[in-house]
Write a protein that holds these residues in place. Structure first.
Motif, short mmCIF file in Angstrom:
data_model
loop_
_atom_site.label_atom_id
_atom_site.label_comp_id
_atom_site.label_asym_id
_atom_site.label_seq_id
_atom_site.Cartn_x
_atom_site.Cartn_y
_atom_site.Cartn_z
N GLY A 102 0.29 -0.77 -1.04
CA GLY A 102 -0.49 0.32 -1.14
C GLY A 102 -1.63 0.27 0.04
O GLY A 102 -2.20 1.30 0.61
N THR A 103 -2.06 -0.84 -0.29
CA THR A 103 -3.49 -1.26 0.66
C THR A 103 -3.23 -1.09 1.86
O THR A 103 -4.00 -0.47 2.92
CB THR A 103 -4.21 -2.48 0.20
OG1 THR A 103 -4.49 -2.44 -1.08
CG2 THR A 103 -5.39 -2.84 1.00
N GLU A 104 -1.87 -1.73 2.41
CA GLU A 104 -1.56 -1.83 3.66
C GLU A 104 -1.35 -0.37 4.47
O GLU A 104 -1.55 -0.10 5.43
CB GLU A 104 -0.20 -2.51 4.02
CG GLU A 104 -0.52 -4.16 3.85
CD GLU A 104 0.45 -5.10 3.75
OE1 GLU A 104 0.39 -6.12 3.95
OE2 GLU A 104 1.79 -4.40 3.48
N ALA A 105 -0.71 0.30 3.37
CA ALA A 105 -0.24 1.75 3.89
C ALA A 105 -1.65 2.70 4.16
O ALA A 105 -1.68 3.51 4.96
CB ALA A 105 0.49 2.43 2.59
N ALA A 106 -2.72 2.38 3.19
CA ALA A 106 -3.88 3.16 3.22
C ALA A 106 -4.82 2.83 4.63
O ALA A 106 -5.11 3.50 5.23
CB ALA A 106 -4.79 3.00 2.11
N ALA A 107 -4.42 1.75 4.99
CA ALA A 107 -5.27 1.00 6.06
C ALA A 107 -4.61 1.47 7.40
O ALA A 107 -5.17 1.92 8.43
CB ALA A 107 -5.33 -0.58 6.39
N VAL A 108 -3.22 1.79 7.42
CA VAL A 108 -2.41 2.15 8.35
C VAL A 108 -2.82 3.87 8.56
O VAL A 108 -2.93 4.21 9.74
CB VAL A 108 -1.02 2.19 8.34
CG1 VAL A 108 -0.26 3.00 9.21
CG2 VAL A 108 -0.41 0.71 8.43
N LEU A 109 -2.82 4.52 7.52
CA LEU A 109 -3.29 5.73 7.43
C LEU A 109 -4.57 6.10 8.05
O LEU A 109 -4.92 6.90 8.85
CB LEU A 109 -2.90 6.61 6.27
CG LEU A 109 -1.32 6.39 5.75
CD1 LEU A 109 -1.26 6.87 4.41
CD2 LEU A 109 -0.73 7.70 6.80
N SER A 110 -5.38 5.14 7.71
CA SER A 110 -6.86 5.41 7.96
C SER A 110 -6.82 5.16 9.71
O SER A 110 -7.63 5.96 10.24
CB SER A 110 -7.86 4.18 7.47
OG SER A 110 -7.85 4.22 6.11
N GLU A 111 -6.20 4.22 10.21
CA GLU A 111 -5.97 4.17 11.79
C GLU A 111 -5.44 5.48 12.57
O GLU A 111 -6.19 5.82 13.28
CB GLU A 111 -5.35 2.95 11.98
CG GLU A 111 -5.24 2.76 13.54
CD GLU A 111 -6.64 2.04 13.99
OE1 GLU A 111 -6.83 2.23 15.28
OE2 GLU A 111 -7.53 1.61 13.21
N VAL A 112 -4.44 5.75 11.57
CA VAL A 112 -3.77 6.89 12.52
C VAL A 112 -4.45 8.22 12.37
O VAL A 112 -4.63 9.17 13.23
CB VAL A 112 -2.47 7.08 11.65
CG1 VAL A 112 -1.72 8.51 12.23
CG2 VAL A 112 -1.65 5.86 11.99
N LEU A 113 -5.18 8.50 11.13
CA LEU A 113 -5.90 9.70 10.88
C LEU A 113 -7.15 9.85 11.44
O LEU A 113 -7.89 10.64 11.56
CB LEU A 113 -5.90 9.94 9.55
CG LEU A 113 -4.72 10.85 8.77
CD1 LEU A 113 -3.30 10.11 8.97
CD2 LEU A 113 -5.13 11.08 7.39
#
Length: 291
Positions: A212-223
């Motif tokens: 979940g932490t990794e997914a949130a980091a990816v989404l932070s970068e993409v968004l």
């Protein structure tokens, strides 16, 4: 070029398979309940031959499969008849492909080849369908076992992305195997194009495994903005989505057996595999979050 019947051609998986088949020059027969729907009209404009029918209609399936070299299909547990209806539709799909002598590529669920009941209804129904499939002598079939869909992330109200955070009922550092329908389509079409290599195989299918932490980091970068991760209480999920979904996430939290994605990519390099980050970069998040 092969002639391929796609069941559920306007759904997420069926649409991805249909799009890829058409791009690769195959003749696609798309089974749809409503040929006048926007999705069905788009498929027809792209070159698919749409046929009206229900996956539960044996006559419609028999007509649609005539002349097909292969059939891509899946079964869904969300109809009014629930699990029993899904099992009946899955068995009819198997019978239809067998009677036509077509190569069946069936999209099931990871672990649905196991004998022990998973206690999750939509998994149990697929266990029954796979057991029935294995009993059929002479059936040429390839079974795909996808894991949790990356596309579930598009439900931005359930997972909190609409409010600027990622909320899921898993520990922040708990890995979750995920697959995109783009990769299901890639392996399905590869199986259709290479039946001699894939008939008789069952393949559990994941594109990536992220916490979940990794997914949130990816989404932070993409968004382009900070997306914190928040763990939802499982009882809140039970209230929102029911016992079945809550039990599914409990199984994910307890899981210690993950798909070997590196081995999968090495075995099938023809598939254009996506990491979670690569998939997230294909999504029009601005449009989705503004809807």
């Amino acid at each position: 070029m092969s002639t391929v019947l796609v069941i559920g051609a306007t759904g997420k998986q069926g649409r991805a398979v249909t799009d890829l088949l058409l791009r690769r020059g195959h003749d696609v027969v798309a089974l749809t309940r409503d040929a006048d729907s926007a999705a069905a009209r788009t498929l027809a404009e792209q070159g698919a031959r749409t046929v009206v029918g229900s996956p539960a209609d044996s006559d419609a399936l028999s007509k649609a499969v005539t002349g097909a070299d292969a059939v891509f299909g899946l079964s869904l547990p969300f109809g009014p008849g629930g699990k029993d209806e899904e099992v009946a539709q899955g068995r009819l799909l198997v019978d239809t492909a067998a009677q036509a002598g077509a190569h069946l590529v069936y999209s099931s669920l990871r672990g649905a080849d196991r004998i022990v009941d998973s206690q999750v209804a939509h998994a149990g129904s697929k266990q029954q369908i796979e057991a029935y499939l294995r009993e059929q002598d002479g059936l040429r079939a390839t079974v795909l076992g996808p894991v949790y869909f990356m596309e579930n992330m598009l439900n931005v109200r359930f997972n909190g992305l609409a409010n600027g955070r990622l909320a899921m009922p898993l520990s922040p550092d708990k890995r979750l195997d995920q697959v995109t329908v783009l990769d299901i389509a890639g392996l399905a079409v590869h199986a259709i194009e290479n039946p001699d290599d894939l008939v008789g195989k069952r393949i559990d299918l994941a594109s990536d495994s992220v916490t979940g932490t990794e997914a949130a980091a990816v989404l932070s970068e993409v968004l382009g903005k900070e997306i914190p991760y928040h763990r939802l209480p499982i009882e809140q999920v039970r209230q929102w989505a029911g016992d079945e979904v809550a039990t599914m996430f409990q199984r994910f939290e307890e899981n210690t057996h993950f798909v070997d994605t590196a081995a999968l990519r090495a075995a099938y390099p023809e598939v254009s595999w996506h990491t979670f980050e690569q998939w997230a970069s294909t999504v029009d998040w601005d449009r989705l979050l503004q809807a």
